[in-house]
Design an enzyme around this catalytic site. Structure first.
Site, short mmCIF file in Angstrom:
data_model
loop_
_atom_site.label_atom_id
_atom_site.label_comp_id
_atom_site.label_asym_id
_atom_site.label_seq_id
_atom_site.Cartn_x
_atom_site.Cartn_y
_atom_site.Cartn_z
N ASP A 93 0.82 -1.22 0.00
CA ASP A 93 0.00 0.00 0.00
C ASP A 93 0.85 1.27 0.00
OD1 ASP A 93 -1.78 2.06 0.65
OD2 ASP A 93 -2.29 1.25 2.64
N HIS A 108 -3.88 4.67 6.74
CA HIS A 108 -2.74 4.15 5.98
C HIS A 108 -1.42 4.52 6.66
CE1 HIS A 108 -5.29 3.21 2.47
NE2 HIS A 108 -5.97 4.28 2.87
#
Lengths: 558, 558
Positions: free
Chosen positions: B196, B371
């Site tokens: 990611d 994130h």
């Protein structure tokens, strides 16, 4: 203080509060109107097809005999960009400092208004008598040189308009803010302060422009190849620092992008940019020099689609290519709404193999704001110590937060006026209250058209942009109303026609059926026919596609 | 490791690289395809009228016999939103954890695909044999519970897909990331890591979700009236903390906004939300309670025009009004492109007299990202110690920066693959290289239409949105080509007709003149007539207005 008892001081914005842009403030005492700034605004995303937006100046036109002049605080578009339109309707004198006037004159020249406009160059030491109002000025720090604030001495008291400002203790080119004059104005007594709210959401202090210069020189020195710097064309301090850093690192500079070339020309001609001899080179010469001897100064810091940087990023600039290993500095923070454009430009630059320095100034180090943060706003409030406070130049939330800051430094809550465009503050015998509302609004400029695009046109553009249009044409007989030709259905922006033939054929059958049925029922007024076609077709298309294209029925008669 | 020599491992994205959204990754070994995630993307601003965007899955349809299933890492729209469209064309099993599957099932139910779709609930301990590929999972921290990463053991080696992740050392509801399993996977050897890249631009660590809870409770406690909290509906940890803070401060909670009501329903039914008995109240009951006993949990943290918060801000919500003195918490950071919408909502709330807590999470304290930042990305790289690294889930610049981070922790530059959608990485006999490109693209969904809006339609919508349209209709005689009726000119979105009568009359004269001239010259092919009308009228209008509306000439014949 000689005043008749019925006269009053009226203060309002024609643009600039509840928005960022089209700044235009009016200070009126009795029969004397002084206007501060005359800016434009860039269109919101719902103003489709609009080029720029200016304030509605109906009030000024209705009171044209009273307008003593327009004072301009500095040369940014949101303060001068409306002038070419305003002066066309209202021929009044313009007062501005040298650089500001230089930028204005370039604009007026383009629209052929230079000759007929009275332009008066002021300095920070000028004093103007504008009817009963006496104007004086004070130097401020901002992201363009020659910025001033305005003090307007009226029979009712002194009104101060800060212009855009920050407090930069180490400014570039010795453009110091005149703290002493501000202190003196405050000491004498300020009735009302109008102050820049742009950064009212930001805690602390805004960094000094000089810190950017240090960082630029560092980057220039480390870069093994060419350096591209994109920044606002009007940020002459920044441009100066690019020149200085280039000089220090033995690089030559080429300037690209129309507005950058213009501003560098005007500013260096007027002495606001000091460019060493032989420093500037033509874009064509870039490839003749070693890569580590070159700086490219460019527009496009906002990712604007047609700008020089965007073209370079897309490898479609006529003169300059980005090469792998080049360093690109985006010395600006994206204006809200431009983040995606800037992101896309950065992506393209990465794809070309460039090293890109970007992001918020606090991270990149290559940008600082031109507007003061909360502590500086408080400093201005403390210097001026106004009785009444009207935060200006900002979205509504910024005005409110600026109002809260004013409370923290001791301004009474009831003496703080948060206003919308057109809402007046009236001051009489030392006491202020909200007055009536004058006409205000957005005048939309689309191409040559000023104000010929209104809500209906925008609504149609919005509709058209979402689901396109279907035009339904049919020719009827004048005699008996029979269908002579059509119905023909032509669509644009609705569906990809080749893949939707069946749908459009079915639509045609439905329209034909509807018309025939209406004929049989002797419904033959056009309005009624059109409404039926619209309804039936609209319903059918919505059922089939869940879209609502504009439907435009046209009946021809022969 | 039993493998035939010709077989190879192929890895690529059908969506998710070079963009934020529509994540869909393909891992293929010989005749076995495993798909990870099936997301949607929200349209870019140039995709006018488009509702959502999904990946082109031509490759999967052409290889449908090989697709062993779709593994879903978590329940966000950019990972599950494409399923209703994909499953319609490709009936393969779906593997997901309980909450994720709950959210997927609600979607499939809406489109009537629930019955025919094979759905398999997995846990972080599941192991799946999908042809020659063995899948196992590891728990991660993200802004939705039940998120997992995937380890795919192929005959060529292990491929790890992190899903979306951060490392939260103090997560809510004990949703710990399984560091030990990640370490174990890394210890055994990872051939390729897909990780990611969302926050690859952010230095340091992302804050813990728990810090938000502390701040929320503080705000709830201080607020003298009602508290409105707007956040992402899918952020169940955040919702849990709102419930906890409400409990601690003796407030009741009402939930508004369709997606918020849905998610709270599903999550509490499945046990992912612990809501004390009697905590929830109906919106209608809000006014029966004292203002300091109420929390309103709402959608609209992105300023979405139709959301509950936006409606409340505009005083147009059916059930709940914002009252002066209420506190509104916007517990989210604007997604790029939404800044203006959020700003407008904050402005409206200020106008209603609300106290608004907003801005970047670092300032407001009421939001953290889901994130991981740079240090967390490095931690993942160090845990997995992959031979090859493919940054995923991000704009191009983020992938590149993530690649640079990988270099700093010791991954060889030539082992890092920055790919576009469709670009394959092939690994054979332990050695990776870029392979060919498979079909990819954006499938645009507009209403019920899937893929029936393409570039031509979008170009037309863009044109229409900028300057509108003029339809020119004329009826000609079949016999001699004489004008029987018209030309009629109808415009939409061009100018405000009432103010531009002269312009349109002049346009009419010009078209009539052009047609008559052509008739006299015996030019009577329709195509030629239309082209002439377009050219002449277009030129006239541009001269007069500097606009270029679409011109649509229609010729009828009777």
């Amino acid at each position: 203080m000689s005043k008749k008892n019925n006269d009053k001081l009226v203060i309002f914005a024609l643009g600039g509060v509840g928005e960022i842009g089209k700044n235009m403030y009016v200070i009126q005492y009795a029969n004397d109107i002084v206007v501060v700034d005359s800016g434009l605004k860039f269109p919101d995303e719902d103003m489709l097809g609009i080029d720029i937006v200016i304030p509605d100046i109906t009030y000024l036109l209705e009171n044209r005999d009273k307008v003593r002049g327009i004072l301009i605080t500095h040369g940014h578009e949101d303060h001068i960009g409306g002038l070419p339109y305003v002066l066309k309707q209202l021929n009044v004198p313009i007062y501005a400092t040298r650089l500001t006037l230089g930028l204005i004159e370039a604009k007026l020249k383009e629209v052929g208004l230079l000759g007929e406009t009275k332009r008066i160059t002021i300095t920070a030491d000028s004093e103007l008598q504008l009817g009963t109002i006496k104007a004086s000025f004070f130097k401020t720090n901002h992201s363009i040189p020659d910025s001033v604030g305005v003090a307007l001495e009226t029979p009712e008291g002194v009104v101060v308009h800060t212009g855009d400002f920050k407090f930069d203790q180490t400014p570039v080119n010795e453009q110091y803010a005149d703290l002493h004059r501000m202190a003196e104005i405050g000491q004498k007594g300020v009735l009302a302060l109008l102050s820049d709210s742009t950064n009212a959401e930001r805690p602390g202090y805004t960094g000094s422009e000089r810190s950017v210069g240090v960082e630029l020189e560092e980057v220039f020195r480390k870069a093994k190849q060419r350096v591209v710097v994109a920044t606002f064309a009007s940020n002459i301090h920044r441009i100066q620092q690019v020149m200085d850093a280039a000089y220090a690192t033995r690089r030559k500079v080429t300037v690209i992008g129309r507005s950058m070339v213009n501003v560098v020309g005007i500013a260096s001609e007027l002495g606001y940019l000091r460019i060493p001899d032989g420093m500037l080179i033509e874009p064509e010469e870039v490839n003749k020099l070693a890569a580590d001897r070159v700086v490219i100064l460019s527009t496009g810091s906002q990712g604007e689609p047609m700008s020089a940087l965007t073209r370079m990023a897309r490898s479609s600039h006529r003169k300059v290519d980005i090469l792998p290993g080049d360093t690109v500095i985006i010395a600006a923070t994206p204006i809200p709404g431009n983040e995606k454009y800037v992101g896309r430009t950065v992506d393209e630059l990465f794809r070309l193999g460039a090293h890109v320095i970007y992001g918020p100034g606090s991270v990149s180090g290559v940008h600082v704001s031109g507007h003061g943060s909360q502590e500086e706003l408080k400093l201005m409030l403390n210097l001026m110590r106004p009785k009444y406070f009207i935060p200006i130049h900002g979205e509504y939330r910024m005005l409110r937060l600026h109002g809260q800051l004013a409370e923290t430094v001791g301004i009474d809550r009831e003496n703080i006026f948060i206003v919308d465009n057109g809402e007046t503050v009236e001051i009489q015998n030392g006491s202020a209250r909200k007055g009536g509302k004058v006409t205000t609004g957005n005048i939309l400029i689309d191409g040559l058209g000023v104000g010929d695009v209104g809500n209906i046109v925008l609504r149609d553009r919005k509709l058209l942009s979402q689901d396109g249009i279907l035009v339904v044409v049919v020719t009827l007989s004048k005699q008996d109303g029979a269908i002579l030709s059509g119905p023909d259905i032509i669509s644009r922006g609705f569906v990809y026609v080749r893949e939707s033939e069946g749908l459009l054929e079915e639509a045609n059958r439905i329209v034909t059926g509807t018309l025939n049925k209406l004929m049989n029922e002797n419904v033959n007024e056009w309005a009624s026919l059109k409404t039926h076609v619209k309804d039936v077709l609209g319903r059918f298309l919505y059922e089939q596609t869940r879209r609502r294209p504009m439907i435009l029925p046209i009946i021809m008669e022969v």
